[in-house]
Motif scaffolding. Sequence first.
Motif, PDB file in Angstrom:
ATOM      1  N   THR A 456       0.828  -1.208   0.000  1.00 46.71           N
ATOM      2  CA  THR A 456       0.000   0.000   0.000  1.00 46.71           C
ATOM      3  C   THR A 456       0.862   1.258   0.000  1.00 46.71           C
ATOM      4  O   THR A 456       0.558   2.227  -0.706  1.00 46.71           O
ATOM      5  CB  THR A 456      -0.914  -0.012   1.232  1.00 46.71           C
ATOM      6  N   ASP A 457       1.940   1.262   0.790  1.00 41.75           N
ATOM      7  CA  ASP A 457       2.814   2.439   0.842  1.00 41.75           C
ATOM      8  C   ASP A 457       3.456   2.714  -0.514  1.00 41.75           C
ATOM      9  O   ASP A 457       3.649   3.874  -0.882  1.00 41.75           O
ATOM     10  CB  ASP A 457       3.910   2.232   1.896  1.00 41.75           C
ATOM     11  N   SER A 458       3.786   1.675  -1.252  1.00 42.85           N
ATOM     12  CA  SER A 458       4.362   1.872  -2.579  1.00 42.85           C
ATOM     13  C   SER A 458       3.346   2.487  -3.535  1.00 42.85           C
ATOM     14  O   SER A 458       3.687   3.348  -4.351  1.00 42.85           O
ATOM     15  CB  SER A 458       4.877   0.541  -3.123  1.00 42.85           C
ATOM     16  N   VAL A 459       2.097   2.076  -3.437  1.00 37.28           N
ATOM     17  CA  VAL A 459       1.048   2.675  -4.273  1.00 37.28           C
ATOM     18  C   VAL A 459       0.894   4.158  -3.949  1.00 37.28           C
ATOM     19  O   VAL A 459       0.833   5.007  -4.846  1.00 37.28           O
ATOM     20  CB  VAL A 459      -0.282   1.932  -4.071  1.00 37.28           C
ATOM     21  N   ASP A 460       0.829   4.479  -2.658  1.00 36.44           N
ATOM     22  CA  ASP A 460       0.667   5.882  -2.258  1.00 36.44           C
ATOM     23  C   ASP A 460       1.857   6.730  -2.711  1.00 36.44           C
ATOM     24  O   ASP A 460       1.678   7.874  -3.158  1.00 36.44           O
ATOM     25  CB  ASP A 460       0.510   5.981  -0.740  1.00 36.44           C
ATOM     26  N   PHE A 461       3.072   6.187  -2.593  1.00 34.48           N
ATOM     27  CA  PHE A 461       4.253   6.950  -2.990  1.00 34.48           C
ATOM     28  C   PHE A 461       4.255   7.244  -4.489  1.00 34.48           C
ATOM     29  O   PHE A 461       4.452   8.394  -4.903  1.00 34.48           O
ATOM     30  CB  PHE A 461       5.523   6.197  -2.597  1.00 34.48           C
ATOM     31  N   HIS A 462       4.053   6.242  -5.313  1.00 39.32           N
ATOM     32  CA  HIS A 462       4.107   6.460  -6.757  1.00 39.32           C
ATOM     33  C   HIS A 462       2.960   7.347  -7.232  1.00 39.32           C
ATOM     34  O   HIS A 462       3.130   8.149  -8.157  1.00 39.32           O
ATOM     35  CB  HIS A 462       4.091   5.120  -7.488  1.00 39.32           C
TER      36      HIS A 462
END
Length: 821
Positions: A456-462
Amino acid sequence: MDDDIVLNIDLDSKSPLKKKPQKGGRWVDRLKVKRAVKRKAQTPTEVAEPTSQIHTRPTKRLRKTDPNVLESTEPSSAPAHSGPSRSTQFISSLFTSNPKIDVPKPEKSMHKPLSKPSNAPLDTSIFSGLGLNPLLVSHLTSKMNIIKPTAIQKSALPSLLPQSDDSEERDAFIQCQTGSGKTLAYLLPIIHDLLPLGSLSYIDRSIGTLAIIIAPTRELAKQISDVLESLLKLRLRAEDESADDPNTTNRLTRWLVSGLLIGGENRTHEKARLRKGLPILVATPGRLLDHLQNTSSFNVGKCRWLVLDEADRLMELGFEETISDILKGLEGRRRLAKKAIEEGKSMEVGGWDWERRRRTVLCSATMRENVQKLAGTALIDPLFIKAVEIDEEQEPITSNPSTQPSERFTPPSQLTQKYVVAPLKLRLVTLVALLRSLVGQRHGQSTKIIVFFSSTDSVDFHWSLLAGASMNGGRMSADGDDTNDEDNAEHEGNQKSKLPRNQGKSEVNGVECPLLPGTSIYRLHGYLSTKARLSIVKNFAEAPTSPDVTATSSSILLCTSVASRGLDLPFVRAVVQYDLPTEGGVTEYVHRVGRTARAGKGGEAWSILAPSETLWAQWAQDKMEDGGKSGGNKGNVSLTPIGIDDVLRSGFGGKGQEYEDRATEVQLAFERWVLCEKENSEIARKAYLSHMRAYATHPSSEKHIFHIRHLHLGHLAKAFALREAPKSITGVATVGRKTQQKKDVHSSGTRSATNKKPVKVHQHPRVEKAVDSSRNAEKRMQDIVRAQGRLNKKGGIMMRSGVSEFQIAGRDVLEKLVHDS
């Protein structure tokens, strides 16, 4: 008289004083001095020869620097600042120190000939020839533009439609490819069975729930509900039949109403709808069980259909116990309702066929052990239904797992599968180049792309990075400080206006990226609210109003595996797996790529691999071909390698090696966005750490391909626009209790000597919690031991003695012992 003596001694510069060897001290210090003197005595050629033999490293090319972007590395003649000097930060190049990648050249045999789509509608029959209700056939052809059934629909409808004779209706297990029309395969028989009940005078929506469909996720449940509502809008009489015709018999009433029960919605509103009656219900397992246990007005005693969609996903998410409780609850409600009718305590009108049992349909793409266990629990003497091209008799499932059909779960045959091996440094710019290439190839037409991430954190970052980064904003210097205060203030204002926290409406409607003009970017994961998730899926899935629309006509969805199952998103051209699945292996990969190439349409599947993951392509291909055991799949599945230079050149354009400079500019723009605010840096670090944790969860059967030791942490940080890896990963390791105590003692001694605070060791929250718990347990044990030390057993009872906790007797006790002896 001056008595001072001035000595002027001239030393020969050609014969410097030799430094006497160090005497005394530790042997380690003497060894270091000895080695340093030996290195200085060697000539440069003597040192260079053995080094070149041990390791050959490619020479770095001179990078063309932009004076507006980076500070010059040459010595400057400008006067130094009066203030303290700023520490410069090293920016590594994208195209140096990368491992050499040998991309296999695609052979002619790798380009498979165009084959017939495996999940396309069949030309051999139409719905009317399968025995479907004419009203449903007319609605499918005229309103929904569905004329011919797919392979799974042709196989399932004859078995699931109620038979005209008195033959027993059996449960069914449906196994099919993703995107083959499985939803209509079980919805059409349900409506076909319930539609004639509308001609009975005592039938209305208050009769209760007659059909229940269970889906693993909220998005899939909402999608099934939308398809069901579109089917229930059918005409209740033929087009040539008049409503005022007195000769009309068996007139149907519009009593079939669908409902949706999912988590995150208002339970009070759901109870009110259940009280009125919902003949067909779509629900997620948790919310359905909640209403079965706590809602007394939930009338499910007459339930005739139960569908478990995506059963393999239900098992993966841990709903096995919930499904078992739902089955028990349905049987209990049925027994209570039947007993009330027999005792005459029910207020319902008689005439209902209580002898007809409930039919259960289980849908799954695979035949894993847990799915077979669920089938043995929920199904009674089931039929095994599978997509076939020719008419053949369906065989029942036996109880012996060894006699089950071999698991052969492959993607659609018309799907084009490609992969690109990208160094860790180039992963981020490779993703941007690939998206630009896929969007630009449509020449203004609508394009939909789905990108899968591991966390989830990777989705939010990108999502935040693509929305907030700017190519022509305020530029940052090499050390991350502002080059111009006024320009940077304006740049920070532009960046803040694009941050996700100020984009409440854009979170649902999508954001735009300067690198992808005319494209809306959405994000989807399990931590968003239910309302936001459903709105995002709806906005992403809806088609443009006209094919001539060019402004924001393309859409990109950044998501986790929450969107890998069941979602029917039309016009999806490509699926990009930026992070390969950590759970489910090849099965999860096929589910992800199944979001495209649906219902006979074409599509592309891209996978971005690290240099250490190149074995995955052949491994996945062998898994999908089932090692040739199935016979028919050998050679039909192929993953085509694409060179990274071709992807970057196609995405960024330019002549010769100009795409490298453009890729570097994009990477620097992303790094400036991360450095411009502390919040952006925190988002990038969280995404980096979440990616590392997710990467470590690959099963042991895949560790030879996905192992965290194979990753260069510094190069991986570049993929998250970080100029160095977070210290919590590279600098600090998990320490045990003894090591921690040593550090505490050392830090306390240092603090007393130098009056400085000790350095705090950053650990994972779970590690800190475990250490605190162990310390608390040790303290409690010490207290118990000390308390028991003051007790003595007298007459079988622990009583307190007069001695201390250390069992040291006093003077009076010793005198008593002497007198007694």
